[in-house]
Design an enzyme around this catalytic site. Structure first.
Site, short mmCIF file in Angstrom:
data_model
loop_
_atom_site.label_atom_id
_atom_site.label_comp_id
_atom_site.label_asym_id
_atom_site.label_seq_id
_atom_site.Cartn_x
_atom_site.Cartn_y
_atom_site.Cartn_z
N SER A 115 8.61 7.15 -0.45
CA SER A 115 7.49 8.02 -0.77
C SER A 115 7.98 9.37 -1.32
O SER A 115 8.68 9.40 -2.33
CB SER A 115 6.62 8.18 0.48
OG SER A 115 5.36 8.68 0.14
N HIS B 126 1.78 0.76 1.76
CA HIS B 126 2.59 1.85 1.22
C HIS B 126 4.08 1.57 1.42
O HIS B 126 4.53 1.39 2.55
CB HIS B 126 2.21 3.15 1.93
CG HIS B 126 2.96 4.34 1.45
ND1 HIS B 126 3.15 4.62 0.12
CD2 HIS B 126 3.58 5.35 2.15
CE1 HIS B 126 3.84 5.74 0.01
NE2 HIS B 126 4.13 6.19 1.21
N ASP C 154 -0.21 -0.07 -3.44
CA ASP C 154 0.15 1.13 -2.68
C ASP C 154 -0.94 2.18 -2.79
O ASP C 154 -1.32 2.58 -3.89
CB ASP C 154 1.48 1.70 -3.22
CG ASP C 154 2.10 2.72 -2.29
OD1 ASP C 154 1.37 3.56 -1.74
OD2 ASP C 154 3.34 2.68 -2.13
#
Length: 540
Positions: free
Chosen positions: A250, A510, A482
């Site tokens: 991320s 995610h 996602d």
């Protein structure tokens, strides 16, 4: 409106950013430390990998004032089954000898096959504001494959300003900084519908920024990603690795990208999972992220029966969508009761629970389904539990005492430095209207999260396409469903990186690595351990 809850629900992993009015003059910094540049510390001990002779670290030839930082040798000591140490880095890389520093906590899990050890694998779990120390102490080694754990020391750290960093960003709690709003009582809904409610949100955001300035003004300009990436290179050298092996999830993909741009010749292998596209401005990120969350909830409606079976809150995808829409409408008017508590589930809390559950469908969709079913009957207890607090801090390296979780503060502190934002409130209301039109409450909530950046310090970066000549092939991992880092960002980043390789996971959730997909995990493990390339178009 509950500004903190709305902001957390509005996609904590959306990278946003900088701002216009400097805060340094707003108040003295009471947490800045002064210290001489670090002396070389004792060599690592009590580790199977400590017997490996470290390679002389590369130092910036044109920056001799950084030499003492680059020559550190962390003094590792046992902390449970792991090892802990600290790293000292200059607060201001433009003036590294001025005595101001950050001390960053480190933790490592030694390679299980010392004879086959490649080196260290440094990772960042995301955020911005995520603690790598806490991640590893709380069992995060299980996120990595057996071959990776065998051949690398896994090294987590708290980035500058985060959690156990000394100093750390301190913005106080929202409750401490807020005063009764002139606009009247807080609303139950995510989206403001009147000018007074917009002003209430603006006032709350400005007060949050002022609270951060009062407590941490001296360090706020120094916690952006470019400085954190320079810390990564100091860490690489201190670990004795001639080149960096790194995995970022991320926000950690952006940190890895910036490292690759600054130090392309010092990268061995970079895995960027759940990519952030550095070429997007703040409005593009809001619109794309809001759309991704809306799609994620649609994916939940479509895939609920296959994942959770009879626990779904309705008998069809359309029935689930209708139930969710009805709950958004009803909780804005009349919040749901919570058993044994005076708390209530309003639209903000509903939104928080729903969006959080989109991150890991394999573990969250069933409890979400049960919570929605109970909420439809008028009970919000399970939804309140799903929307509950974040994990605790990392634990102080010296005392083991819990470290306060400042991830909310760091979310704004880093985002608001990394990408320019306007000062004019109207720009935010214009974006709010467009985001709501395109993605409903999901787009609106994402847009409102940007208000914090209106009066934060300026950073030195601007949206741009990656330039990193000499960077070795980088593995970018993207998940088609996602919700927080849209798949399109992974496609874009892979295309920008020289030799960028895109590995795709088809499905919701995610990020991809470490979530149990053998195809993804094997490809990442092969790349990290043997630098095995991923063929174009590889999909799992």
């Amino acid at each position: 409106m509950n500004h903190s809850a709305s902001r957390r629900a509005a996609l904590a992993l959306v990278l946003s950013a900088a701002v216009v009015a400097p805060l340094a003059a707003c108040g003295p910094d009471r947490t800045t430390t002064k210290a001489a540049p670090p002396a070389t510390s004792a060599p690592a001990t009590a580790s199977p990998s400590a017997s490996v002779t470290p390679v002389a670290p590369a130092e910036p030839a044109d920056r001799p004032e950084l030499a003492a930082f680059y020559r550190q040798q962390p003094a590792w000591k046992a902390c449970g089954e792991l090892q802990c140490a600290t790293l000292t880095v200059p607060m201001d890389y433009r003036q590294p000898g001025d005595g101001r520093t950050f001390t960053l906590p480190l933790v490592r899990s030694a390679a299980t096959d010392p004879a086959g050890r490649i080196g260290s694998l440094v990772f960042n779990p995301g955020g911005p504001g995520g603690s790598g120390v806490a991640h590893l102490k709380e069992g995060g080694a299980a996120s990595f494959g057996d071959r990776v754990r065998a051949r690398f020391d896994l090294v987590g750290f708290d980035p500058r300003g985060v959690a156990g960093s000394k100093p750390a960003v301190d913005c106080g709690s929202h409750e401490q900084s807020a005063e009764p709003s002139p606009a009247g009582p807080a609303r139950n809904a995510v989206v403001p519908t009147t000018e007074a409610e917009r002003q209430e949100l603006l006032t709350g955001a400005d007060r949050s920024a002022a609270a951060c300035a009062a407590r941490s003004a001296g360090i706020l300009p120094h916690v952006g990603t470019p400085d954190a990436a320079r810390d990564l290179d100091v860490l690489r050298a201190a670990l004795g690795d001639p080149k960096l092996s790194y995995l970022g999830w991320s926000y950690g993909t952006y940190l890895g990208t910036v490292y690759g741009e600054l130090f392309p010749q010092r990268a061995r292998a970079l895995v960027l999972d759940g990519a952030v596209d550095p070429a997007q401005d703040w409005t593009e990120r809001v619109l794309r992220s809001g759309a991704a969350f809306r799609r994620a909830v649609d994916d939940y409606a479509e895939g609920c029966a296959a994942v959770v079976g009879r626990a779904c809150p309705a008998d069809s995808p359309e029935g689930i969508r209708r139930l969710v829409a009805d709950l958004y409408e009803s909780t804005a008017r009349k919040p749901l009761k919570v058993d044994g508590s005076t708390a209530r589930v309003d639209q903000n809390l509903l939104h928080n629970a729903l969006t959080k559950a989109m991150y890991t469908p394999e573990s969250q969709w069933k409890p979400l389904s049960e919570a929605l079913r109970r909420a439809h009957r008028g009970n919000g207890t399970a939804l309140a539990e799903l929307a509950g607090g974040e994990a605790g801090g990392s634990g102080d390296e010296g005392t083991g005492a819990p470290v306060p979780d400042n991830s909310d503060a760091m979310l704004s502190a880093v985002n608001c430095l990394d990408v320019p934002h306007p000062a004019d409130p109207q720009a935010y209301w214009n974006l709010l209207d467009r985001a709501r039109q395109e993605s409903g409450v999901f787009g609106a909530a994402t847009a409102l999260a940007e208000l914090d950046c209106r009066t934060w310090p300026k950073g030195g970066t601007v949206p741009h396409r990656v330039t990193a000549a000499g960077l070795p092939p980088v593995l970018v991992v993207g998940t088609t469903g996602d919700p927080a880092t849209p798949y399109e960002d992974a496609q874009s980043l892979a295309a920008q990186l020289p030799g960028g390789m895109l590995l795709t996971l088809r499905g919701p959730g995610h990020t991809a690595y470490g979530r149990g997909n053998a195809c993804v995990d094997s490809a990442v493990d092969n790349y990290l351990t043997a630098l095995t390339p991923v063929r174009p178009g590889t999909t799992c």
